[in-house]
Design an enzyme around this catalytic site. Structure first.
Site, PDB file in Angstrom:
ATOM      1  N   SER A 183       0.799  -1.225   0.000  1.00  0.00           N
ATOM      2  CA  SER A 183       0.000   0.000   0.000  1.00  0.00           C
ATOM      3  C   SER A 183       0.835   1.279   0.000  1.00  0.00           C
ATOM      4  O   SER A 183       0.378   2.302  -0.480  1.00  0.00           O
ATOM      5  CB  SER A 183      -0.963  -0.003   1.179  1.00  0.00           C
ATOM      6  OG  SER A 183      -0.273  -0.223   2.391  1.00  0.00           O
ATOM      7  N   HIS A 211      -5.610  -3.278  -2.212  1.00  0.00           N
ATOM      8  CA  HIS A 211      -5.335  -2.384  -3.340  1.00  0.00           C
ATOM      9  C   HIS A 211      -5.345  -3.117  -4.682  1.00  0.00           C
ATOM     10  O   HIS A 211      -5.029  -2.538  -5.714  1.00  0.00           O
ATOM     11  CB  HIS A 211      -3.994  -1.674  -3.147  1.00  0.00           C
ATOM     12  CG  HIS A 211      -3.999  -0.724  -1.991  1.00  0.00           C
ATOM     13  ND1 HIS A 211      -4.438   0.577  -2.098  1.00  0.00           N
ATOM     14  CD2 HIS A 211      -3.661  -0.906  -0.693  1.00  0.00           C
ATOM     15  CE1 HIS A 211      -4.347   1.164  -0.919  1.00  0.00           C
ATOM     16  NE2 HIS A 211      -3.881   0.288  -0.046  1.00  0.00           N
ATOM     17  N   LYS A 242     -11.960   0.584  -0.963  1.00  0.00           N
ATOM     18  CA  LYS A 242     -11.018   1.237  -1.889  1.00  0.00           C
ATOM     19  C   LYS A 242     -11.652   1.286  -3.283  1.00  0.00           C
ATOM     20  O   LYS A 242     -12.537   2.100  -3.495  1.00  0.00           O
ATOM     21  CB  LYS A 242      -9.667   0.553  -1.786  1.00  0.00           C
ATOM     22  CG  LYS A 242      -9.080   0.928  -0.424  1.00  0.00           C
ATOM     23  CD  LYS A 242      -7.767   0.385  -0.056  1.00  0.00           C
ATOM     24  CE  LYS A 242      -7.385   0.987   1.304  1.00  0.00           C
ATOM     25  NZ  LYS A 242      -6.776   0.048   2.212  1.00  0.00           N
TER      26      LYS A 242
HETATM   27  C1  LIG Z   1      -6.847  -0.177   3.691  1.00  0.00           C
HETATM   28  C2  LIG Z   1      -6.211  -1.474   3.953  1.00  0.00           C
HETATM   29  C3  LIG Z   1      -6.734  -2.383   4.876  1.00  0.00           C
HETATM   30  C4  LIG Z   1      -7.881  -2.041   5.783  1.00  0.00           C
HETATM   31  O1  LIG Z   1      -9.078  -1.958   5.101  1.00  0.00           O
HETATM   32  P1  LIG Z   1     -10.266  -1.060   5.734  1.00  0.00           P
HETATM   33  O2  LIG Z   1     -11.477  -1.592   5.068  1.00  0.00           O
HETATM   34  O3  LIG Z   1      -9.958   0.346   5.408  1.00  0.00           O
HETATM   35  O4  LIG Z   1     -10.269  -1.326   7.211  1.00  0.00           O
HETATM   36  C5  LIG Z   1      -6.123  -3.613   5.008  1.00  0.00           C
HETATM   37  N1  LIG Z   1      -5.038  -3.931   4.286  1.00  0.00           N
HETATM   38  C6  LIG Z   1      -4.492  -3.079   3.405  1.00  0.00           C
HETATM   39  C7  LIG Z   1      -3.285  -3.487   2.624  1.00  0.00           C
HETATM   40  C8  LIG Z   1      -5.053  -1.823   3.221  1.00  0.00           C
HETATM   41  O5  LIG Z   1      -4.487  -0.963   2.365  1.00  0.00           O
END
Ligand SMILES: *Cc1c(COP(=O)(O)O)cnc(C)c1O
Length: 398
Positions: A183, A211, A242
């Site tokens: 990320s 992602h 996302k």
């Molecule tokens: C954003 C993210 C999460 C967490 O997801 P949320 O739904 O925002 O709690 C977990 N792992 C990665 C790699 C992320 O980028």
């Protein structure tokens, strides 16, 4: 004896300020999109996880409104008591269809999905191998599980192998944890090779497609599809928040895995079911992922265009280094925290929102940009122009 037991908070906050690690929120107004208003300033947005531009899409909004009118706002209880709706099951089926897995289970967030899944699968007698750059939620899950946690150097397959050779026999179960798209860097995990190692040493694998989902692979199923690993035995998790523009998390895998999680994952059992609005919005997003592949095409065309421009710039300056990336996450590596903060500020002055990311979130300071399907070529030209101006300003001050 009557000293304030909370006084240490002042000292702790002061330390954060002194180290330049203090963080605070910025207020964003209006709907999500390529243009946002941050603390009252209109900016071109290169900081969003909304890769396909769906978080402000009218169809998701309409789905959320309709579901709220039909089901109300809250789900009033946990999924096992009063919080389960047919919409949840539809969403789980749609996720399983995208991922080509037997089943899927939806959590209230990606963070909760990782925490509950890892805690359910692993115990104190077990071994977890985790990439050092993995998301915080994977690390938290590993810590909560009480398993022995070994962090390997980023993407280092030789270290994974040597750890397995040395340690695997001492533990009944072993789980390898990795982000698929990292990320904070935008590079990819060596997934096929990790799966081979897992097979050789009888390890489970959990891949975090936060992602990757909606972005990677022909049908947007993620890196598992991108690498041709569809159908291999592994645990895929991700988020609805996302590219899918909603809120919530999921785990996709075998029917028995999902059945087990429904019985053993504390962050699923002891929390309130996802709201109808979030569920319906994610369902609408999955439909768009399926029926509008041109969104992904536009996203990747934008990514290619930006990277070409930045490669050209990177040969003409001393200030930034273009970090390796295979995703819409593109980073400019900078020498130190001060330069990164200056650069972030200069970009903002030039109308661009692309924040500086600094330690302790990442080991080295950088500007992190994310490209969206809905950016136009002229948006990207504006970004590149702003980067050029910002570098010039920084180099003038040296
Ligand atoms: C954003 C993210 C999460 C967490 O997801 P949320 O739904 O925002 O709690 C977990 N792992 C990665 C790699 C992320 O980028």
């Amino acid at each position: 004896m009557h000293s304030d037991p909370y006084a240490w908070l002042d000292r702790s906050l002061e330390t954060l300020h002194k180290a330049g690690w203090y963080r605070s929120t910025k207020t964003v107004t209006g709907k999500p999109g390529t243009r946002i208003c941050v603390d009252g300033q209109a900016l071109l947005n290169f900081a969003s996880n909304d890769y396909l531009g769906l978080a402000g899409d009218d169809r998701l909004i309409a789905a959320a409104v309709a579901a709220t009118q039909a089901y109300g706002t809250g789900t009033t209880g946990s999924r096992l008591i009063t919080g389960h709706r047919d919409l949840h099951r539809q969403l789980e089926r749609a996720i399983a269809a995208l991922k080509q897995t037997e089943d899927a289970i939806v959590f209230s967030s990606g963070y909760a999905a990782n925490l509950g899944t890892i805690a359910a699968l692993m115990g104190q007698r077990d071994l977890i191998l985790s990439d050092q750059y993995n998301h915080s939620s994977l690390r938290s899950g590993a810590l909560v599980s009480g398993a022995r946690l070994l962090e390997y150097r980023h993407g280092d397959l030789a270290e994974v192998r040597s750890r397995l050779v040395a340690e695997r026999a001492n533990f009944p179960r072993c789980l390898i944890l990795t982000d698929s798209v990292f990320s904070m860097d935008g590079d990819l995990a060596p997934l096929p090779e990790l799966l081979d190692l897992a097979e050789e040493f009888s390890c489970m694998v959990l891949v975090d497609e936060a992602h990757g989902t909606g972005v990677m692979g022909q049908s947007g199923a993620g890196c598992v599809e991108h690498f041709g690993c569809t159908g291999r035995s592994l645990i895929q998790m991700g988020t609805l928040s996302k590219a899918l523009g909603s809120l919530g998390g999921y785990v996709a895998g075998s029917a028995k895995l999902v059945d087990f999680l429904r019985n053993r994952a504390p962050s699923w059992i002891y929390t309130t079911g996802l709201t109808a609005a979030d569920t319906a919005a994610a369902l609408a997003a999955l439909e768009i992922v399926k029926t509008e592949p041109d969104r992904r095409d536009r996203l990747w065309a934008n990514v290619a265009y930006l990277k070409t421009q930045l490669e050209r710039l990177s040969h003409q300056n001393e200030t930034f280094r273009l970090l390796p990336s295979d995703s819409p996450i593109v980073c400019l590596g900078l020498a130190d925290v001060a330069t990164a903060m200056q650069m972030g500020q200069a970009l903002q002055t030039n109308g661009i929102f692309a924040p500086a990311i600094r330690p302790p979130t990442v080991p080295t300071s950088r500007i992190r940009m994310t490209v969206m399907a809905t950016h136009s070529v002229s948006d990207i030209d504006q970004l590149v122009d702003a980067i050029q101006r910002s570098i010039a300003a920084i180099e003038r001050c040296r």
